[in-house]
Design a protein around this motif. Structure first.
Motif: not given
Length: 452
Positions: A178-195
């Motif tokens: 969950m924490v990993a996804r939260m970091i991704y979603k509020v980062s500047g990379r959230n339009k690129a893939p999360f794998l």
């Protein structure tokens, strides 16, 4: 464009400033005294205030203190014709963004405006980030009012929009993914893939090909070339779950891609470059593994640029009610039930240590919702482990059992929790308990709890 308020009792100066900055496409407001300034700020969307220290109806420092308190999101710049350093220092202490001496050139004022706008933009971005993070954490179920959880959210807020590698550590079920996804979603990379890749789920050869890809003909069955996760996640984020399970022989290649952002596909001599943000997670003690020689020290420190420890529920038990309430809302909708938490139900939850952490709590709440008969959740609908914990506590209070009986029940509960943590592996459970496997088997055989 900036909305600017100039507050000064020199009407001629106000006209010059208004005319000059309107030509530069700024939206300009003016006020010749404190009362007029209050009205302009209350009625208009002003970003930056230039405030003279000497006004006919009030002192600029008094007005500054008022405005700084009422409008903390606005940049207030003090203007003074007296070159008074002491007043300027007092103004900065009272909350001024900056100060400028009169007479000031238009270019000098514009430089201060640009500095103020950068400060305002950063402040707004931070507020937006906090708001978005709060919404995401609530929606994902990663919530809590305890100091431990608040600190984690603060770290997430600070690290999210950087490119730093993050290592998430904590027991299974604490919410690392969950924490990993939260970091991704509020980062500047959230339009690129999360794998995501679970490093414990694949044998070494398959894990290597999943991470780095392979060329056609690299091995039997490689009929076509294939991108690995690192290549596919270019400009995005890759989440390496269970990083402690990566075989030692593969760790050097992983170190290279983390350190240099370069790698080679299996069967290729061509070096590929990627721009990937790396988040890793583990429920193992990597430092201990380094000391044992099963995990590379250099890889450990490259992963540990920012490390976040996710505590088990027993270390922030005060958050159980909040989490239970969140899961109750979720499963009432899913199972079309109308039920609520009760004081006895919450007490039963608080008296349990939750070896399976948030995941176990969520499962317990769903079970209780599914089995509920009325409008209130019953402790009788909780899993067996919680029933034992509840009844043991009740017996202690009422004095209906002897001390050896209480100790046996506590021992059984500890063994159950440890077996769950070790996924039923008796050898590993015995090691965690600090007893021999034979003694563990003996204790399990003499108890009816383990008949199944």
């Amino acid at each position: 464009m900036n909305n600017i308020l100039f507050v000064d009792d020199e009407i001629k100066l106000l006209k010059i400033l208004s005319s000059s900055f309107k030509k530069k496409n700024y939206v300009i407001y003016t006020a010749s005294n404190g009362e007029e300034a209050r009205d302009k700020l209350e009625e208009n969307p002003i970003d930056i205030v230039f405030l003279d220290l000497r006004l006919p109806d009030t002192m600029g420092l008094e007005l500054l203190e008022e405005f700084s308190s009422t409008y903390p999101d606005k940049a207030i710049i003090i203007m003074t014709a007296y070159g008074d350093i002491e007043s300027a220092v007092s103004a900065m202490k009272a909350g001024a963004f900056d100060y400028i001496s009169k007479p000031a050139k238009i270019k000098e004022i514009e430089v201060v405006i640009q500095k103020a706008q950068k400060w305002i933009d950063i402040k707004r971005e931070n507020e937006d980030l906090k708001s978005e993070l709060k919404e995401i954490s609530s929606r994902s179920g990663f919530i809590g009012s305890s100091p431990e959880m608040k600190q984690i959210l603060q770290i997430i807020e600070r690290v999210s929009d950087t490119n730093a590698t993050v290592l998430l550590q904590g027991e299974s079920g604490t919410g690392k993914s969950m924490v990993a996804r939260m970091i991704y979603k509020v980062s500047g990379r959230n339009k690129a893939p999360f794998l995501t890749i679970n490093c414990a789920a694949l044998p070494e050869n398959l894990l290597e090909s999943e991470l780095f890809g392979f060329e056609k003909g690299a091995f039997t069955g490689a009929n076509t070339s294939k991108k690995g996760k690192f290549e596919a996640a270019d400009e995005g984020t890759i989440f390496l779950d269970e990083i402690g399970e990566v075989p030692f022989t593969l760790q050097a290649k992983l170190l290279q891609v983390i350190q240099d952002k370069t790698f080679m596909r299996i069967g290729s001599n061509e070096t590929k470059q990627v721009d990937v943000r790396i988040i890793a997670a583990t429920n193992r003690d990597l430092k201990e593994m380094v000391e044992e020689g099963t995990f590379r020290e250099d890889l450990y420190y490259r992963l540990k640029i920012v490390d976040i420890y996710i505590p088990p529920i027993r270390e922030h038990i005060e958050d159980v009610e909040l989490l239970a309430d969140r899961f109750l809302d979720k499963y009432k909708k899913i199972h079309s039930k109308e039920c609520q938490l009760t004081e006895s139900f919450i007490k039963a939850l608080m008296n349990y240590e939750w070896p399976g952490n948030v995941r176990e709590l969520e499962n317990a709440i769903e079970r209780a919702v599914v089995l509920s008969k009325g409008t209130e959740l019953s402790t009788d609908d909780l899993p067996q482990e919680l029933q034992k914990s509840k009844s043991a506590l009740s017996d202690v209070t009422e004095g209906t059992k002897t001390l050896p009986e209480h100790l046996n029940e506590v021992e059984e509960q500890v063994i159950l929790s440890t077996l769950e943590k070790s996924n039923g592996n008796r050898a590993e459970a015995a090691k965690l308990l600090g007893i021999s496997r034979q003694l563990l088997s003996y204790k399990m055989n003499k108890s009816a709890t383990f008949d199944n």
